[in-house]
Design an enzyme around this catalytic site. Structure first.
Site, mmCIF file in Angstrom:
data_model
loop_
_atom_site.group_PDB
_atom_site.id
_atom_site.type_symbol
_atom_site.label_atom_id
_atom_site.label_comp_id
_atom_site.label_asym_id
_atom_site.label_seq_id
_atom_site.Cartn_x
_atom_site.Cartn_y
_atom_site.Cartn_z
ATOM 1 C CG HIS A 1 3.643 0.116 4.766
ATOM 2 N ND1 HIS A 1 2.872 -0.777 5.479
ATOM 3 C CD2 HIS A 1 4.707 -0.596 4.342
ATOM 4 C CE1 HIS A 1 3.461 -1.953 5.490
ATOM 5 N NE2 HIS A 1 4.571 -1.873 4.801
ATOM 6 C CG ASN B 1 -0.173 0.022 2.536
ATOM 7 O OD1 ASN B 1 1.062 -0.030 2.551
ATOM 8 N ND2 ASN B 1 -0.887 0.092 3.637
HETATM 9 C C1 GLP Z 1 6.380 -4.966 6.358
HETATM 10 C C2 GLP Z 1 7.579 -4.429 7.184
HETATM 11 C C3 GLP Z 1 8.214 -3.263 6.471
HETATM 12 C C4 GLP Z 1 8.515 -3.756 5.074
HETATM 13 C C5 GLP Z 1 7.242 -3.918 4.287
HETATM 14 C C6 GLP Z 1 7.407 -4.633 2.969
HETATM 15 O O1 GLP Z 1 5.181 -4.600 6.904
HETATM 16 N N1 GLP Z 1 7.209 -4.085 8.514
HETATM 17 O O2 GLP Z 1 9.387 -2.848 7.157
HETATM 18 O O3 GLP Z 1 9.369 -2.867 4.408
HETATM 19 O O4 GLP Z 1 6.222 -4.502 5.040
HETATM 20 O O5 GLP Z 1 7.547 -6.021 3.132
HETATM 21 P P1 GLP Z 1 8.103 -6.951 2.005
HETATM 22 O O6 GLP Z 1 9.468 -6.506 1.701
HETATM 23 O O7 GLP Z 1 8.081 -8.345 2.585
HETATM 24 O O8 GLP Z 1 7.192 -6.804 0.840
#
Ligand code: GLP
Length: 237
Positions: free
Chosen positions: A138, A136
């Site tokens: 973030h 999303n």
């Molecule tokens: C999670 C973690 C973040 C991370 C993001 C993406 O919620 N808390 O720090 O950067 O989501 O995750 P991924 O790299 O597994 O897609």
């Protein structure tokens, strides 16, 4: 922002590890803020391999955790803490005095956030912040919202975050998290952003428009003077 494109996840991870190693050679006691999840895992694995050859490269490196799930015991394998311990802190032999961690105490997470802020003030600024992007948009757990917060805070997790692969197998998915804030991230001297992962193509496309919005927290990185963005072209289709 410097955009680096790679054909796949491994090429992206290797190139990113290379940049981090160069920075570390220039400043051995760097303070690095580390995300968890799949995006940076390949980079961390590369750094762990390098540690086997040249352990002394890492003997002054300092680490701060970027974010954490709330309401799960820290020793649970799904936490960011367990992830970092397994993939970074232990393999790179980061001693406890060089790891600035934080808990997720269900009774008083706000007090823990205040403590983290003091720790950051005493040990910061962050030299290098390693980030992934959420489905999303973030950053850490700075979720899309009307307003964003500057410093370490407790946050209500978005639905997509609650369904993240790190916590999907838990019987009760976490509803809140703790994260460094947008200013903490943006005050880092350098930011490394890894754009990879299934189901993120539309978010990455939006990010690339350079339009800044609190509804896409990662877009604020366009305001920072020293961001290296590593793109895994495979996920863009
Ligand atoms: C999670 C973690 C973040 C991370 C993001 C993406 O919620 N808390 O720090 O950067 O989501 O995750 P991924 O790299 O597994 O897609």
């Amino acid at each position: 922002m410097k955009i680096h494109n790679y054909a796949n996840y491994n090429a992206m991870s290797n190139a990113c590890a290379e940049i981090i190693l160069n920075d570390l050679a220039a400043k051995p006691n760097s303070l690095m803020a580390l995300a968890t999840g799949n995006s940076p895992l390949g980079v961390y694995n590369q750094l762990a391999l390098k540690h086997k050859e040249e352990p002394q490269l890492f003997n002054k490196l300092r680490i701060i955790k970027l974010d954490e799930w709330g309401g799960i015991p820290l020793e649970n394998p799904s936490t960011c803490e367990s992830f970092l311990q397994q993939h970074f802190i232990k393999p790179l032999n980061i001693s406890p005095d060089r790891y600035l961690s934080f808990g997720n105490h269900a009774d008083d997470p706000e007090t823990e956030c205040e403590r983290v802020q003091t720790v950051l003030k005493d040990h910061g600024p962050i030299d290098s912040c390693v980030l992934g992007i959420g489905k999303n948009g973030h950053l850490g757990f700075n979720e899309p919202a009307e307003t964003l917060l500057p410093h370490c805070h407790v946050v209500q997790l978005a639905k997509t975050s609650q369904q993240h692969s790190m916590v999907e197998s838990l019987s009760h998915n976490p509803t809140y998290g703790i994260t460094l804030g947008m200013a903490d991230i943006l005050q880092s001297k350098k930011i490394v952003l890894l754009l990879t992962g299934e189901g993120k193509a539309a978010t990455i496309e939006k990010f690339m428009t350079q339009k800044i919005s609190t509804k896409l927290p990662a877009s604020f990185l366009w305001l920072h003077p020293n961001v290296h963005c590593f793109v895994d072209r495979n996920v863009l289709g």
